[in-house]
Motif scaffolding. Structure first.
Motif, mmCIF file in Angstrom:
data_model
loop_
_atom_site.group_PDB
_atom_site.id
_atom_site.type_symbol
_atom_site.label_atom_id
_atom_site.label_comp_id
_atom_site.label_asym_id
_atom_site.label_seq_id
_atom_site.Cartn_x
_atom_site.Cartn_y
_atom_site.Cartn_z
ATOM 1 N N ILE A 1 38.379 48.485 24.012
ATOM 2 C CA ILE A 1 38.262 48.416 25.274
ATOM 3 C C ILE A 1 37.621 49.843 25.603
ATOM 4 N N ALA A 2 36.716 50.230 25.625
ATOM 5 C CA ALA A 2 36.058 51.629 25.684
ATOM 6 C C ALA A 2 36.778 51.951 27.885
ATOM 7 N N SER A 3 36.448 50.834 28.648
ATOM 8 C CA SER A 3 37.105 51.664 30.100
ATOM 9 C C SER A 3 37.371 50.537 30.340
ATOM 10 N N PRO A 4 38.902 50.464 30.208
ATOM 11 C CA PRO A 4 39.199 48.670 30.853
ATOM 12 C C PRO A 4 38.969 49.274 32.414
ATOM 13 N N ALA A 5 38.518 48.150 32.873
ATOM 14 C CA ALA A 5 38.678 47.830 34.429
ATOM 15 C C ALA A 5 40.235 48.421 35.176
ATOM 16 N N PRO A 6 40.187 48.816 37.051
ATOM 17 C CA PRO A 6 41.606 48.570 36.928
ATOM 18 C C PRO A 6 42.864 47.346 36.977
ATOM 19 N N ASP A 7 41.740 46.334 37.193
ATOM 20 C CA ASP A 7 42.704 44.858 36.410
ATOM 21 C C ASP A 7 42.845 45.158 35.381
ATOM 22 N N THR A 8 42.413 45.524 34.433
ATOM 23 C CA THR A 8 42.618 45.084 32.829
ATOM 24 C C THR A 8 43.743 46.048 32.606
ATOM 25 N N GLU A 9 43.663 47.054 32.890
ATOM 26 C CA GLU A 9 44.681 48.162 33.575
ATOM 27 C C GLU A 9 46.182 47.672 33.537
ATOM 28 N N THR A 10 46.148 46.814 34.988
ATOM 29 C CA THR A 10 47.340 46.017 35.485
ATOM 30 C C THR A 10 47.578 45.451 34.676
ATOM 31 N N ALA A 11 46.898 44.386 34.353
ATOM 32 C CA ALA A 11 47.337 43.442 33.218
ATOM 33 C C ALA A 11 47.863 43.979 32.323
ATOM 34 N N LEU A 12 47.592 44.854 31.496
ATOM 35 C CA LEU A 12 48.062 45.795 30.321
ATOM 36 C C LEU A 12 49.010 46.277 30.299
#
Length: 99
Positions: A82-93
């Motif tokens: 994922i080249a540029s994870p969205a803020p919500d994706t960062e939270t999930a990660l």
């Protein structure tokens, strides 16, 4: 203290056994300027999931080397960058680290 990975690409791969994961992540870390964010063992099976962070080009290069290194030792279950994870994706990660 958690490292700030904002703005960094993420590479994730899952292999069917832990030994293959360690060989693959070692090869990835040596091949490019990436940081191993986490190794998450699958509690129901013998495999694991590895997350690595860095620039898009470094993560892509590291992913290619990791998957090649894993081939003789195990099966690749899944992988992605994922080249540029969205803020919500960062939270999930972040929620899955050390789980």
């Amino acid at each position: 203290m958690a490292k700030n990975y904002n703005g960094m690409a993420v590479g994730v791969f899952e292999l069917d056994n832990l030994v293959a994961c360690f060989v693959a992540l070692d090869a990835a870390a040596k091949a490019a300027n990436v940081t191993i964010q986490s190794v998450e063992r699958n509690r129901l099976k013998s495999g694991a999931c590895v997350k690595m962070r860095g620039s898009v080009s470094d993560v892509n290069a590291a992913m290619e080397v990791a998957l090649e290194a894993a081939k003789p030792l195990g099966q690749v279950v899944s992988h992605t960058v994922i080249a540029s994870p969205a803020p919500d994706t960062e939270t999930a990660l972040a929620m899955t680290v050390n789980k």
